[in-house]
Write an enzyme that holds these catalytic residues in place. Structure first.
Site, mmCIF file in Angstrom:
data_model
loop_
_atom_site.group_PDB
_atom_site.id
_atom_site.type_symbol
_atom_site.label_atom_id
_atom_site.label_comp_id
_atom_site.label_asym_id
_atom_site.label_seq_id
_atom_site.Cartn_x
_atom_site.Cartn_y
_atom_site.Cartn_z
ATOM 1 N N ILE A 1 3.830 2.462 2.545
ATOM 2 C CA ILE A 1 4.782 2.523 2.351
ATOM 3 C C ILE A 1 5.837 2.668 1.334
ATOM 4 O O ILE A 1 4.777 2.835 0.267
ATOM 5 C CB ILE A 1 5.059 0.851 2.271
ATOM 6 N N ASP B 1 0.446 -1.404 0.459
ATOM 7 C CA ASP B 1 0.026 -0.035 0.457
ATOM 8 C C ASP B 1 1.241 0.852 0.151
ATOM 9 O O ASP B 1 1.755 1.402 1.442
ATOM 10 C CB ASP B 1 -0.842 -0.216 1.383
ATOM 11 N N HIS B 2 1.359 1.936 -0.854
ATOM 12 C CA HIS B 2 1.257 2.485 -1.300
ATOM 13 C C HIS B 2 1.339 4.364 -0.676
ATOM 14 O O HIS B 2 2.446 5.178 -0.397
ATOM 15 C CB HIS B 2 1.592 3.665 -2.914
ATOM 16 N N ARG B 3 0.315 4.385 -0.087
ATOM 17 C CA ARG B 3 -0.004 5.716 0.949
ATOM 18 C C ARG B 3 0.680 5.267 2.448
ATOM 19 O O ARG B 3 1.029 6.107 3.314
ATOM 20 C CB ARG B 3 -1.328 5.329 1.513
#
Length: 431
Positions: free
Chosen positions: A407, A403-405
């Site tokens: 990591i 999850d780019h939010r």
């Protein structure tokens, strides 16, 4: 002389109101102890209710479509006096009376925030739906299910008697919202997708149709939500498991009572990486990140009815052999449809292994509210440069979706690199 024994629903974890989808016995039929009497299927798993004793079915209380909870009476069974009598299963305590149309208690923020809104049409209910006369007609189980998906029940049309909303109604609403079939309220914020194409496939050639299993329908909506709402990025890497594979085979020779698979090594390596990079062992809670101090790993298991993800708990406290026994037991339980809701809850991180089938890499979908999932493909022997020459090494492909939010790419690259180091040299697990 004989006596009647009551068969009741065992512990279902946190599930309640689980529908009966199949009756497996008839009145007058002789059953064995632990033989399935009926099948229950929740949004998490399918399981059979076993007979507590061998005997003859005298009466079947539960019927198709009934919604049962732990302790509910299923059937009465006549057994001989010589047969051992099982300890009675305590019935679930009756719920306290609730005033008509009373508002539900708000969902804890740590759970409610795990499913952010995708659009104004699919969001957490506001207070307006608690006004008398506007409370949607749905069971508590359906209300919980809707909250987990972030669905406002006030916008869902019930298909059951009296306009009662079912889980299937909620699922159809979510599918329509993700396909752009539900208008966004207030303008903006929706996915604004064009409608799903409607095609008569029979015009192009012979076709046949078969219904999706219940598990596939339910998991499909969850996967669509997770893919649409979580900004996925996938990091690819390879691990040299040459030495690990030699050690694994040696362990297998020493412990012939259990199959030691590469998956248990992946579980231990994942735990080591989660300890080193705690943001991967977390869940979003609004603007906060909940960092977990336990290490429960979900294992994606392929079954004839669809994909299920049972959870192995406290993996940091278990060795390779203990994990091997537990993995074998939970996999059999999944394929025999005996998983309970409790078996599927509490995961921190999921592993999806396709190594036994093939492939070089893939993009696994994150299992919300987790923030990462590891995909594993089939290992291959490759020539690897060791500084002086190319040497044959057994390389394992790793595919980490995150999850780019929560990591960023650098952290994901470090995570997979560290996992590869641990798998290449298991002594790092002792550090």
């Amino acid at each position: 002389m004989s006596e009647l024994i009551e068969a009741r629903v065992p512990d279902l974890g946190s599930d309640s109101g689980v529908p009966v989808i199949e009756l497996l016995v008839k009145v007058g039929e002789t059953v064995k102890k632990d033989q399935g009497l009926l099948t229950l299927e929740s949004d998490k798993a399918t399981m059979e209710v076993p007979s507590p004793v061998a005997g003859e079915i005298v009466e079947i209380i539960a019927q198709l479509g009934d919604e049962l909870s732990a302790g509910d009476l299923v059937a009465r069974i006549k057994v001989s006096a010589s047969a051992p009598t099982p300890a009675p299963v305590a019935a679930a305590p009756a719920p306290l009376p609730v005033p008509a149309k009373a508002p539900e208690a708000p969902k804890p923020a740590s759970v409610a925030a795990a499913v952010p809104a995708a659009s104004a049409a699919v969001h957490a209910p506001d207070n307006s739906e608690l006004i008398p006369g506007k409370v949607p007609y749905a069971s508590p189980a359906v209300r919980v299910f809707a909250r987990e998906l972030g669905v406002d029940l006030a916008q869902v049309k019930g298909s059951e008697r009296g306009g009662r909303i079912s889980k299937e109604d909620v699922q159809q609403f979510v599918k329509a919202a993700l396909a752009g079939g539900v208008p966004a309220a207030g303008g903006g914020g929706g996915l604004n997708l064009i409608p799903w194409p409607q095609v008569d496939f029979s015009k192009f050639g012979p076709v046949s149709s078969e219904p999706l299993s219940r598990i596939k329908k339910l998991s499909g909506a969850n996967l669509a939500r997770n893919w649409a709402m979580i900004p996925h990025v996938t990091q690819f890497d390879e691990a040299d498991i040459t030495d690990m594979e030699i050690f694994r085979k040696k362990l297998g020779e020493e412990h012939k009572d259990v199959k030691v698979t590469p998956l248990v090594f992946l579980i231990k390596a994942s735990v080591a990486a989660l300890k080193k990079f705690p943001n991967f062992n977390a869940s979003l809670d609004g603007d906060n990140l909940v960092l977990k101090q336990y290490f429960h790993v979900g294992i994606a298991v392929d079954t004839p009815d669809g994909l299920v993800v049972p959870v192995i708990r406290d993996c940091d406290k278990k060795g390779l052999i203990e994990l091997s026994h537990e993995l074998a037991a939970i996999s059999v339980k999944a394929r025999e449809k005996k998983l309970t809701g409790a078996d599927m809850q509490g995961g921190c991180f999921t592993i999806s292994s396709l190594g036994g089938i093939g492939g070089t890499a893939f993009t696994p979908i994150i299992n919300a509210p987790e923030v990462a999932i590891l995909g594993v493909s089939k290992s291959q022997t490759k020539p690897v440069w060791n500084g002086t020459e190319f040497a044959p090494k057994l390389m394992l492909p790793l595919s980490l979706s995150y999850d780019h939010r929560v990591i960023d790419g650098a952290a994901a690259a470090r995570f997979t690199a560290y996992m590869a180091q641990v798998l290449a040299d298991l002594r790092r697990l002792l550090v």
